[in-house]
Design a protein around this motif. Structure first.
Motif, short mmCIF file in Angstrom:
data_model
loop_
_atom_site.label_atom_id
_atom_site.label_comp_id
_atom_site.label_asym_id
_atom_site.label_seq_id
_atom_site.Cartn_x
_atom_site.Cartn_y
_atom_site.Cartn_z
N LEU A 13 5.07 -2.11 8.42
CA LEU A 13 6.33 -1.72 7.69
C LEU A 13 6.33 -2.86 6.60
CD1 LEU A 13 8.49 -0.94 10.80
CD2 LEU A 13 7.74 0.54 8.88
N LYS A 14 5.75 -4.00 6.98
CA LYS A 14 5.79 -5.16 6.04
C LYS A 14 4.81 -4.79 4.63
CE LYS A 14 6.74 -8.75 9.37
NZ LYS A 14 6.04 -9.89 9.94
N THR A 15 3.93 -3.75 5.06
CA THR A 15 2.76 -3.63 3.84
C THR A 15 3.27 -2.22 2.95
OG1 THR A 15 1.13 -4.64 5.43
CG2 THR A 15 0.40 -2.99 3.55
N ILE A 16 3.76 -1.49 3.73
CA ILE A 16 4.10 -0.15 3.09
C ILE A 16 5.13 0.01 2.02
CG2 ILE A 16 5.81 0.74 4.62
CD1 ILE A 16 3.02 3.02 3.51
N ARG A 17 4.76 0.46 0.83
CA ARG A 17 5.79 0.64 -0.26
C ARG A 17 6.78 1.88 -0.19
NH1 ARG A 17 1.00 0.80 -4.69
NH2 ARG A 17 0.76 -1.39 -5.12
N ASP A 18 7.77 1.61 -0.82
CA ASP A 18 8.83 2.61 -0.68
C ASP A 18 8.22 4.07 -1.09
OD1 ASP A 18 10.75 0.68 -0.50
OD2 ASP A 18 11.41 0.44 -2.51
N ALA B 132 0.69 -1.37 0.09
CA ALA B 132 0.09 0.00 0.12
C ALA B 132 0.85 1.36 -0.08
CB ALA B 132 -0.94 -0.19 1.26
N ASP B 133 0.20 2.30 -0.61
CA ASP B 133 1.02 3.54 -0.74
C ASP B 133 0.78 4.26 0.64
OD1 ASP B 133 1.64 3.73 -3.50
OD2 ASP B 133 -0.43 3.49 -3.66
N HIS B 134 -0.37 4.05 1.36
CA HIS B 134 -0.75 4.55 2.74
C HIS B 134 -1.19 3.48 3.64
CE1 HIS B 134 -0.64 8.62 1.14
NE2 HIS B 134 -1.10 8.14 0.08
N VAL B 135 -0.78 3.50 4.92
CA VAL B 135 -1.19 2.55 5.88
C VAL B 135 -1.77 3.38 7.19
CG1 VAL B 135 -0.80 0.79 7.63
CG2 VAL B 135 0.31 0.61 5.46
N VAL B 136 -3.01 3.07 7.41
CA VAL B 136 -3.50 3.99 8.44
C VAL B 136 -3.61 3.12 9.79
CG1 VAL B 136 -5.77 5.06 9.08
CG2 VAL B 136 -5.23 5.06 6.73
N MET B 137 -3.15 3.64 10.86
CA MET B 137 -3.33 2.83 12.00
C MET B 137 -3.74 3.79 13.06
SD MET B 137 0.84 1.59 11.92
CE MET B 137 0.59 0.28 13.39
#
Length: 288
Positions: A275-280, A256-261
């Motif tokens: 961190l495993k999900t977020i793209r560069d 993903a380009d954005h992860v909302v927590m």
């Protein structure tokens, strides 16, 4: 604004003389307007003067009267002892047409009076609930009905967006509206968003409205139900895929380009999965 109050029913030809007697006896309720009914006038009187007025030989009735001035706050009309008025809450949450209010211990026995006063003061309010705080695994509020309609489902609005919610089944805070909007300003059309703790979906729907595709998870099945309801209301259902699931179960299969927590006090515990999900060059939006 109207209210039910005791009043004295008299013929018009003796109305002025009766009015003078009520004023002399400090029995007239000057906050309310008298009303005319056919050949009679009804003067509003103070509740504590009812027995005295009856002893004067006058007929007491209970009627709906208008206030002489526009009531601006429920505190002007709520029935609580004067020495407790300093404890009256100055703020509350309105979600759609439902008000949630926290009642201090000093006013517990007057909670329903407070609810009725809020209902009478604000035309947009249809139900009032006592908010006893967030409880349980799904972080929903424990509520006690105080006044108005006995329902907990409503349409909540934020910046032109509509959200169908049940305040007894999902956590809703209108105070986060600015955060939802601010987050969406970072999102562009074509972005992929992973909403790890979606709740009823405000972050997800705001992002989908910007043209992003959103993956959303929550362990509360009611939250996912209302997320989809709101996606349809805002015509973004094709941009949202939501799961009743622990976010950790699918985080490794997404990019993903954005992860909302948005999991206050606990978001940091899930950072390794974000961190495993977020793209560069992606952005993690963490609310702690």
């Amino acid at each position: 604004m109207r209210t039910i109050s005791p009043g004295v029913l008299v013929k018009k030809e003796v109305a002025e003389s009766v009015k003078r007697k009520l004023i002399e006896a400090n029995a007239l309720n000057s906050e309310l307007r008298p009303k005319a009914v056919n050949d009679y006038v009804i003067f509003p009187i103070k509740e504590e003067s009812v027995e005295f007025v009856k002893r004067m030989g006058l007929k007491v009735v209970y009627e709906e009267f208008e206030y002489r001035h526009k009531v601006k706050t429920y505190k002007e009309i709520v029935d609580v002892p004067d020495h407790l008025r300093k404890y009256l809450p100055t703020s509350y949450d309105q979600i759609g047409d439902i008000v949630l209010i926290k009642i201090p211990n000093e006013l517990r026995e007057y909670a329903r009076n407070i609810g009725e006063a809020i209902l009478k003061t604000y035309k947009s309010v249809k139900s009032v609930y006592w908010d006893l705080g967030v409880k349980g695994l799904y972080r929903v509020r424990k509520l006690i009905h105080l006044a108005g309609e006995r329902r907990t489902e409503t349409i909540h609005r934020e910046y032109g967006m509509r959200f169908k919610v049940d305040i007894s089944k999902v956590y809703v805070s209108p105070r986060l509206a600015e955060e939802h909007k601010k987050f969406s300003e970072y999102v562009s059309e074509g972005d992929v968003v992973f909403d790890m703790f979606s709740g009823y979906g405000p972050f997800s729907i705001f992002a989908a409205r910007k043209g992003a595709f959103v993956y959303a998870t929550d362990i509360n099945p009611y939250a996912i139900h209302y997320l989809y309801e709101s996606a349809r209301l805002n015509k973004v259902q094709d941009n949202v895929l939501a799961f009743v699931s622990d976010c950790r179960k699918i985080s490794q299969s997404l990019k993903a380009d954005h992860v909302v927590m948005n999991f206050p006090h606990h978001s940091i515990d899930f950072l390794e999965h974000a961190l495993k999900t977020i793209r560069d060059r992606g952005i993690i939006h963490m609310y702690v």
